[in-house]
Scaffold this active site. Structure first.
Site, short mmCIF file in Angstrom:
data_model
loop_
_atom_site.label_atom_id
_atom_site.label_comp_id
_atom_site.label_asym_id
_atom_site.label_seq_id
_atom_site.Cartn_x
_atom_site.Cartn_y
_atom_site.Cartn_z
CG HIS A 5 -1.90 -1.08 0.74
ND1 HIS A 5 -3.02 -1.43 2.10
CD2 HIS A 5 -2.41 -1.68 -0.22
CE1 HIS A 5 -3.67 -2.34 1.41
NE2 HIS A 5 -3.44 -2.57 0.38
CB SER A 9 -2.97 -2.72 -6.56
OG SER A 9 -3.25 -3.11 -5.43
CD GLU A 42 -0.37 -34.25 -0.28
OE1 GLU A 42 -1.47 -33.66 -0.18
OE2 GLU A 42 -0.18 -35.44 -0.31
#
Lengths: 287, 379, 65
Positions: B200, B204, B270
């Site tokens: 911020h 963005s 995984e």
């Protein structure tokens, strides 16, 4: 800025060619290598059977679980334990409370110590697990020629393609193909990894008699005991399927409403127009 | 001035979630960050509730996990959500990193580097959590991964035993893994707050890759509603996925209690670790493999080096950069698939090639904005 | 329109009644959605669940709960 790459056309084409060739050949090679291997190496791949509970919103077939319990109790439990399944789990699933209590009372359980400090035997209660045939793994191995009969409570999850594998294995025994040497104390079963399994064929037509009168053929026995083992691996399955159905009923309307609301909030922003008027002072940037 | 803009604490929330000036043209690719925040909260809540019912002792861990999922009220749901939640965490983190590479988010060095750090800690957390149920795959994954430390010259063997708390993976290992698995998510949370704080400061980025200072809207009512909408889409997909495929993604071996005497025929992590696992195995030398594994992630730090003078970043300014980007993505999928294959002859060679191309693509992508800037200034 | 206006003044106009309407609505919606999905679920799985077969094993069939 695109001029930069136009002037480097040769280098660019070369790079594109190189990169896509590497990726494509890598993927192509990988796919080409992903071929099936010989069944005799890793065991036959089980066929896919139409289990009722495989449906999106379908429960177990509870009558089948009950028959499967009979098969387990009269055939499998001679060698296999089910440490994580308790008699209380049967209540309201395949047996009434009175029936489950009677099933439990048939087993003798070591409890204690009592007030004199001795262990004693008592009939089983609902809070006991299904009785194990052997006191420990070593005894189980010694009684079975060195092979340990696995615990069956979670077996449908502890094997790949669980239900299909168990059904195929139980019904897959036959004579070894010509030229394959018979191994002492082992039995030929193409669905078992390596082809030779210590467990003998256990299910034959009419090996037990069902209390509900269902004809006890080999495939019926195998199907019922597989359903029972599948239930044992996941006792919350029916509840899960009901929650899935509720998810499908609740979410689409909420999402539809939310989508409209989101579009509504964005209407002003999406429909506005921005104008860029270059003036002498601001519009001299190179682009 | 209203209360929300003056109160010393509320004004921070206000400037983060209400009045924050945001680019007007953010696509769905800017939703992964808020989704990651949501998944983090889901994992924290389910994890803490599961921990109230879990025993971090090697004799009881497996049984306690089974007990959670067959005896406690909705314990099965908590466990399923926690395990598929981990998968979705990594799915969104890969999409988030992919978005960052595509649109050049690495020009905000603090945001990028903290992000890579979060990713690293998250990998550790997921690995530690995978060990906790103490099934066969848990035990052997712990053995394989902790053994990587032994590749460190001279100090390695000592460090492995120090990590184990014994001469093999055992109860002390499990207990400390549980403690760390409980601790690290809070470290991640703190870093996430820093990540957002620095973001911020810059504001963005946006899909056009140019400054959006002339075209801002306030966060609240635009992106708060959009984020909430995507949250609900996620909830739907997540619930369907969890309830339909929750157990499909669990390794069959992990339903067998850990047994130090029986090695599973096929050890694999995984899906979200498979690409790193493929890189680890592809390099024949043990130390080389470990270094390759580390570099595969650490190479991301390189992107944020000396970006202040860049005229270009990301891939949107150049078809060549986009080609590199998608080559990298397919290379990532290839490595993921190779990680699930047995370590046999054809796969090993392909994996080695894929590892080399992975680093080539990464380094070229990293260098391309610098080269383009240099050539542009020269021309 | 008159009915709509009345509903609006009674239930939605004041924040206090609006809130109560929401709570009551949530309660009744939950009861309805739950019962509705349960009945769909039971009809999909007719004859498979325990309460469909327990009368075969000595328990009288129960009324729908």
């Amino acid at each position: 800025m695109f001029k930069l790459f136009k002037s480097k056309k040769v280098a660019k084409n070369l790079a594109i060619g190189l990169a896509s060739a590497t990726t494509a050949s890598g993927l192509g090679l990988a796919l080409a290598l992903n071929v099936d291997l010989f069944a005799s190496d890793h065991g036959c791949y089980p066929a896919k059977y139409p289990w009722f509970h495989d449906g999106l919103f379908n429960t177990y077939d509870h009558a089948s679980i009950r028959r499967g319990y009979e098969v387990y109790k009269q055939v499998c439990s001679a060698c296999h334990s089910m440490r994580y399944t308790y008699f209380r789990h049967l209540v309201g699933v395949s047996h009434t409370e009175d029936e489950a209590k009677a099933e439990a009372a048939e087993a003798m359980v070591t409890d204690g110590p009592n007030e004199e400090g001795n262990m004693y035997q008592r009939p089983g209660k609902l809070s006991d697990p299904l009785p194990s045939p052997y006191p420990n793994d070593e005894a189980a191995k010694a009684a079975n020629g060195g092979a340990l009969p696995p615990d069956l409570s979670l077996i449908a999850f502890a094997r790949n393609n669980g239900t299909n594998y168990i059904f195929s294995l139980l019904t897959g025994y036959h004579d070894p193909p010509a030229g394959v040497e018979v191994k002492e104390g082992l039995h030929y079963n193409p669905y078992f990894n390596g082809g030779w399994i210590a467990m003998a064929k256990a299910l034959y037509d009419e090996v037990i008699e069902y209390t509900d009168g269902t004809p006890a053929t080999e495939s019926q026995l195998a199907k019922d005991v597989t359903e029972y083992l599948r239930w044992s691996s996941e006792k919350s399955h029916d509840e899960k399927k009901k929650l899935l159905l509720k998810t499908f009923l609740i979410f689409p309307p909420i999402l539809a409403l939310f989508y409209v609301y989101k579009r509504r909030v964005f209407t002003v922003m999406k429909s506005r127009k921005l104008m860029f008027n270059p003036t002498k002072s601001s519009g001299s940037g190179k682009h | 001035m209203s209360f929300r803009k003056t109160h010393p604490l509320i004004k921070i929330v206000n400037s983060t979630l209400v009045d924050l000036p945001s680019p007007a043209n953010l696509s769905v690719n800017w939703n992964y960050g808020s989704l990651l925040g949501l998944v983090l909260v889901i994992q924290l809540i389910t994890g803490i509730v599961l921990a109230t019912r879990f025993s971090g002792h090697s004799d009881m861990s497996f049984d306690s996990v089974i007990s959670i999922y067959q005896d406690s009220n909705y314990g099965w749901l908590l466990r399923l959500v926690h395990s598929t939640g981990a998968s979705f965490f990594f799915l969104f983190i890969y999409l988030h990193i992919g978005r960052g590479l595509y649109y050049g988010s690495y020009v905000y060095p603090e945001v990028w580097n903290i992000g890579v750090l979060i990713y690293l800690i998250l990998m550790g957390t997921a690995f530690l959590g995978y060990v906790l149920p103490w099934g066969q795959m848990s035990y052997w994954a712990a053995t394989v991964i902790t053994n990587l430390l032994s590749a460190i010259p001279w100090l390695g063997p000592t460090m492995v035993e120090w990590v184990w708390g014994g001469f093999a993976v055992g109860n002390p290992t499990l207990t400390r893994f549980f403690a760390l698995h409980y601790l690290l998510p809070f470290v991640v949370t703190a870093l996430v707050i820093l990540h957002i704080f620095y973001l911020h400061i810059y504001g963005s980025s946006n899909p056009l890759g140019i400054s959006s200072n002339t075209n801002k809207v306030s966060f609240h009512y635009y992106y708060s509603v959009k984020d909430l909408y995507v949250y609900f889409v996620f909830f739907f997909v997540f619930m369907v996925f969890t309830l339909k495929y929750g157990y499909v993604f669990m390794d069959a071996e992990n339903f067998i209690p850990a047994n130090p005497l029986v090695t599973p025929t096929h050890i694999q992590p995984e899906w979200y670790f498979l690409f790193a696992y493929a890189i680890l195995r592809s390099i024949p030398n043990k130390l080389g493999g470990v270094v390759g594994l580390l570099l595969a992630v650490l190479v991301l730090f390189l992107f944020s080096v000396s970006t202040s003078k860049l005229l270009f970043s990301g891939t949107i300014y150049s078809p060549l950069a986009r080609l590199l980007y998608w080559s990298l993505v397919s290379n990532f999928f290839l490595l993921t698939w190779l990680g699930s294959c047995p370590a046999e002859s054809p796969y090993n060679e392909v994996a080695l090639v894929a590892t080399v191309t992975y680093f080539t693509f990464m380094l070229t992508m990293c260098a391309l904005p610098h080269i383009s800037t240099y050539l542009y200034l020269k021309s | 329109m008159a009915l709509g206006g009345q509903i609006y003044t009674i239930f939605f106009k004041k924040s206090s009644t609006y809130f109560l309407t929401l709570c009551a609505g949530a309660f009744f919606f939950e009861r309805f959605a739950d019962g509705f999905s349960d009945s769909i679920f039971n009809s999909i799985n007719k004859g498979k669940q325990w309460h469909d077969i327990k009368h075969l094993y000595g328990q009288p069939p129960e009324e729908e709960e």
